[in-house]
Write a protein that holds these residues in place. Structure first.
Motif, PDB file in Angstrom:
ATOM      1  N   ARG A 263      -7.794  -1.268  -1.940  1.00 34.91           N
ATOM      2  CA  ARG A 263      -7.518   0.118  -1.539  1.00 34.91           C
ATOM      3  C   ARG A 263      -7.934   1.134  -2.605  1.00 34.91           C
ATOM      4  O   ARG A 263      -7.628   2.307  -2.501  1.00 34.91           O
ATOM      5  CB  ARG A 263      -6.023   0.268  -1.236  1.00 34.91           C
ATOM      6  CG  ARG A 263      -5.550  -0.590  -0.058  1.00 34.91           C
ATOM      7  CD  ARG A 263      -6.046  -0.036   1.250  1.00 34.91           C
ATOM      8  NE  ARG A 263      -5.477   1.273   1.492  1.00 34.91           N
ATOM      9  CZ  ARG A 263      -6.093   2.277   2.095  1.00 34.91           C
ATOM     10  NH1 ARG A 263      -7.356   2.115   2.493  1.00 34.91           N
ATOM     11  NH2 ARG A 263      -5.503   3.438   2.285  1.00 34.91           N
TER      12      ARG A 263
ATOM     13  N   ILE B 120      -4.186  -5.881  -3.456  1.00 34.97           N
ATOM     14  CA  ILE B 120      -4.159  -4.716  -2.559  1.00 34.97           C
ATOM     15  C   ILE B 120      -4.720  -3.493  -3.276  1.00 34.97           C
ATOM     16  O   ILE B 120      -5.468  -2.702  -2.698  1.00 34.97           O
ATOM     17  CB  ILE B 120      -2.729  -4.448  -2.073  1.00 34.97           C
ATOM     18  CG1 ILE B 120      -2.172  -5.670  -1.330  1.00 34.97           C
ATOM     19  CG2 ILE B 120      -2.680  -3.221  -1.170  1.00 34.97           C
ATOM     20  CD1 ILE B 120      -2.963  -6.053  -0.106  1.00 34.97           C
TER      21      ILE B 120
ATOM     22  N   ASN C  80       0.830  -1.206   0.000  1.00 35.99           N
ATOM     23  CA  ASN C  80       0.000   0.000   0.000  1.00 35.99           C
ATOM     24  C   ASN C  80       0.863   1.254   0.000  1.00 35.99           C
ATOM     25  O   ASN C  80       0.622   2.193  -0.761  1.00 35.99           O
ATOM     26  CB  ASN C  80      -0.925  -0.001   1.213  1.00 35.99           C
ATOM     27  CG  ASN C  80      -1.803   1.244   1.285  1.00 35.99           C
ATOM     28  OD1 ASN C  80      -2.828   1.341   0.629  1.00 35.99           O
ATOM     29  ND2 ASN C  80      -1.390   2.216   2.106  1.00 35.99           N
TER      30      ASN C  80
END
Length: 213
Positions: free
Chosen positions: A180, A176, A30
């Motif tokens: 996100r 991810i 991230n």
């Protein structure tokens, strides 16, 4: 009984350990995506800066060229109108656009001044007094340098977009990215007809159209 509880404890500890490792991996990915997105947004802002530099130079250029006797009115009007068209497309100055259509509109608006200025600089070759004007020559040099800078900064921007897009689309990073909400970004595209020189048409014999002052 104790052995059973010990076994369960070991399994739970192992699961917790795996969860912590996965969490740390996810945090790392991230953060890397955030860094790449920030680098891309910073380059987008730089693209905006060089385009604004060109826009700021245009009024001085127009005022200088107006002093030339019989200068082609249509060419000047095209430059002024093209500059005005830039302000009609609103984009975020600090964040790269997600929507390809938004970037295309922005690019189309910015291409208009570039095309009009190219036409103007070709026409100027017929005006020795302008080519000998130090103020005009200085502005021409600044504009040419700015156009080169625009090409460089757009290329750098596309490089950062490619790096970012590749990173978030590569498995398992894409997992991810999906969680996100990291989305792919569009690229600047080559302008259609940019490989052809501008056509020049002179209108010296025409009566200038009335303009509001």
């Amino acid at each position: 009984m104790k052995k059973g509880l010990l076994g369960v404890g070991i399994v739970l500890a192992g699961l917790v350990g795996l969860a912590v490792i996965f969490l740390m991996w996810g945090v790392g990915k991230n953060n890397a995506m955030v860094a790449k997105r920030n680098a891309m947004d910073a380059q987008w802002a730089q693209v905006q800066n060089v385009y604004q530099r060109r826009t700021d130079l245009i009024p001085n250029l127009v005022q200088t060229v107006k002093g030339a006797a019989d200068f082609e009115r249509g060419t000047l009007e095209a430059v002024v109108n093209a500059r005005a068209s830039v302000g009609q497309v609103n984009v975020n100055a600090t964040q790269a656009p997600d929507d390809p259509a938004t970037l295309q509109k922005f690019q189309a608006a910015q291409d208009q001044p570039g095309s009009a200025l190219s036409q103007l600089l070709v026409v100027v070759e017929k005006y020795p007094e302008l080519r000998a004007n130090n103020n005009f020559v200085g502005l021409q040099t600044q504009l040419e340098g700015t156009e080169n800078r625009i090409s460089v900064e757009r290329m750098k921007y596309n490089d950062t977009v490619r790096d970012y897009n590749t990173y978030i689309q590569t498995f398992p990073n894409s997992v991810i990215a999906g969680l996100r909400n990291f989305n792919t970004k569009p690229y600047f595209e080559a302008t259609a007809g940019s490989d052809r020189p501008p056509q020049v048409q002179f209108d010296f014999g025409k009566t200038p159209a009335a303009t509001n002052r």
